[in-house]
Design an enzyme around this catalytic site. Structure first.
Site, mmCIF file in Angstrom:
data_model
loop_
_atom_site.group_PDB
_atom_site.id
_atom_site.type_symbol
_atom_site.label_atom_id
_atom_site.label_comp_id
_atom_site.label_asym_id
_atom_site.label_seq_id
_atom_site.Cartn_x
_atom_site.Cartn_y
_atom_site.Cartn_z
ATOM 1 N N SER A 1 0.837 -1.195 0.000
ATOM 2 C CA SER A 1 0.000 0.000 0.000
ATOM 3 C C SER A 1 0.872 1.245 0.000
ATOM 4 O O SER A 1 1.942 1.281 0.601
ATOM 5 C CB SER A 1 -0.895 0.000 1.248
ATOM 6 O OG SER A 1 -1.501 1.266 1.430
ATOM 7 N N LYS A 2 0.387 2.287 -0.672
ATOM 8 C CA LYS A 2 1.092 3.567 -0.644
ATOM 9 C C LYS A 2 1.105 4.158 0.757
ATOM 10 O O LYS A 2 1.912 5.042 1.053
ATOM 11 C CB LYS A 2 0.438 4.550 -1.622
ATOM 12 C CG LYS A 2 0.622 4.182 -3.082
ATOM 13 C CD LYS A 2 0.017 5.234 -3.991
ATOM 14 C CE LYS A 2 0.234 4.876 -5.461
ATOM 15 N NZ LYS A 2 -0.325 5.907 -6.367
ATOM 16 N N ARG A 3 0.226 3.668 1.610
ATOM 17 C CA ARG A 3 0.153 4.180 2.983
ATOM 18 C C ARG A 3 0.894 3.305 3.984
ATOM 19 O O ARG A 3 0.823 3.532 5.185
ATOM 20 C CB ARG A 3 -1.329 4.317 3.394
ATOM 21 C CG ARG A 3 -2.062 5.403 2.620
ATOM 22 C CD ARG A 3 -3.533 5.438 2.960
ATOM 23 N NE ARG A 3 -4.231 4.246 2.493
ATOM 24 C CZ ARG A 3 -4.656 4.059 1.252
ATOM 25 N NH1 ARG A 3 -4.442 4.996 0.347
ATOM 26 N NH2 ARG A 3 -5.287 2.957 0.907
#
Length: 484
Positions: free
Chosen positions: A252-254
């Protein structure tokens, strides 16, 4: 044939490390074959575009060592390289499809489409467009427009067609057109959808190989239909394995453990380490060697060695690899990187300390660091007058005889006019003779009192780099805190 590949990021945020892996594989493939690497800005998602994001992306790639032959900043024979500057081109190709009967306007509202989708799910069917507007007459279209409806344009998917290709990573792949449904290629606001825009741009920019993440595999049949409807040359396709987190879920980009490229740059990572690490995410160079220069990776790179299964982003391995590269940096270069970190944190050198002092202290920790930012927590004791004692340090100071060693060192240090590593070594030798202690019993109590820890870099250099007054004060405070 000259190999031409592209990476086309959307300027909707930071440059994500997973996207860099895709760009890197394109870059390696192009350079291995003596081809060309093109950058294109897919900026048609106007609501999500972030000011300055494109510039950050370009700067990130430059920092990593990428060089591109064509792009929004350097131009090229296939300009423009921003999709919003190419809108007239997309409109021309939409007209070609419409004139050939391969595209039609759809007036269905979002509410109507949601209802169609809900009904399909209720019936246990895969949601797809019903074709409601597929065969509207001119009068019916005029009546809908009179209601104030604006049209999206859909591609007319032919029935009963098998779409086959040989993916350079996954091998033979096929899709059935009956599973797709007519899809939107131009939105009512005049902006193309990804599947339409990317085909036109790749064809006109003469892209020979489309190398991208496997999440795009499902887009491939729609794109093949557009290529064939327009009579455009199809590129070869290669769909790379997903980058996974340590739980083997899609990265995930997060993910807090995985930073955007600018954060690695700001933390003072060696860019070649990032490139080396990413190259091994889903590709094997053959053999056991893992530390490879960009030139060596380019020479060995081949899509045949790209794995089909997902590649785990191992943060510990990244830091290990980054440490291997950082240890090879010339000490003055690393010191300059550390100086940048200190300036960002507003940390000044202690009074009377100069650049030579900083370089010496950086040298004490170079073997332990993965990035320049690691210096700050490691070397904090050189910038703060007091040293907090760890539980282990307190335990050492309370061992029999430890306090005597510390007091003896304090007395000799206080009386000394020479503050060097050699002078410190002489003090320990004298204590060894007078108290009859050696090894850990000699050195550990002083380290614990002076640094607050029981492990650390060379003790003599550590003491020499600390102000004499700090060392004496720390010893006194440590003995008081230990109650000895």
């Amino acid at each position: 044939m000259t190999v031409r590949v592209r990476y086309a990021p959307s300027p909707t945020g930071h440059l994500h490390i997973g996207g860099v892996r895709t760009a890197l594989f394109n870059y390696l493939f192009a350079k291995h074959h003596g081809g060309q690497f093109i950058l294109r800005s897919e900026d048609t998602d106007l609501e999500r575009n972030v000011p300055g994001a494109e510039q950050e992306i370009l700067e990130g790639f430059r920092w990593l060592g990428f060089r591109w032959e064509e792009g929004p900043d350097v131009g090229g024979p296939h300009a423009p390289y921003r999709c919003t500057d190419r809108l007239p081109i997309y409109r021309d190709y939409l007209k070609k499809l419409a004139d050939a009967g391969a595209a039609y306007p759809c007036y269905c509202t979002a509410e109507e489409l949601d209802a169609q989708r809900a009904e399909a799910l209720r019936l246990g069917q895969t949601p797809r467009y019903s074709g409601k507007c597929r065969d509207l007459t001119a009068d019916e279209r005029a009546a809908l427009e009179a209601e104030g409806r604006t049209a999206n344009w859909r591609f007319r998917v032919p029935e009963g067609v098998t779409l086959s290709l040989t993916d350079a990573v996954r091998g033979p792949v096929s899709f059935e057109s009956d599973d797709i449904g007519d899809f939107v290629i131009m939105k009512s606001n005049g902006l193309p959808t990804y599947n339409f825009q990317v085909v036109i741009d790749d064809a006109l920019m003469e892209i020979t190989h489309v190398i991208r993440g496997e999440e795009h595999l499902s887009n491939t049949p729609r794109q093949l239909l557009i290529y064939r409807a327009l009579g455009l040359a199809e590129p070869a396709f290669a769909h790379l394995p997903q980058v996974l987190d340590e739980t083997r879920k899609k990265l995930s980009k997060r993910d807090p453990n995985v930073l955007p490229v600018h954060a690695y740059r700001e933390a003072g990572y060696v860019p070649q380490a990032i490139v080396n690490f990413l190259a091994l995410l889903g590709w094997s160079p053959g053999g056991e060697e893992e530390i490879l220069s960009l030139e060596e990776i380019i020479a060995r790179f081949d899509l045949e060695r790209v794995n089909k299964s997902g590649a785990v982003f191992d943060v510990h391995k990244l830091r290990w690899m980054a440490n291997q590269y950082l240890k090879q940096l010339p000490l003055p270069a690393l010191t300059e990187m550390v100086r940048v970190q200190l300036q960002r944190q507003g940390i000044a050198l202690p009074d009377g300390r100069d650049d030579g002092w900083l370089e010496t202290v950086v040298g004490l920790y170079q073997e332990q660091m993965a990035c320049a930012a690691d210096f700050l927590p490691l070397a904090r004791g050189f910038f703060e007058r007091q040293a907090a004692l760890s539980a282990e340090a307190l335990a050492v100071l309370r061992e029999p005889g430890a306090a005597d060693v510390v007091r003896a060192y304090h007395t000799l240090a206080e009386a000394s006019d020479v503050w060097t590593a050699e002078a410190s070594r002489d003090r320990f030798n004298e204590i060894k003779k007078t108290l009859g202690v050696k090894g850990k019993a000699l050195f550990m109590p002083v380290r614990a009192a002076v640094t607050g820890e029981v492990h650390g870099p060379d003790l003599q250099m550590t003491i020499a780099c600390l102000p004499k007054a700090w060392v004496l004060e720390r010893m006194e405070a440590a003995l008081a805190q230990a109650g000895v």
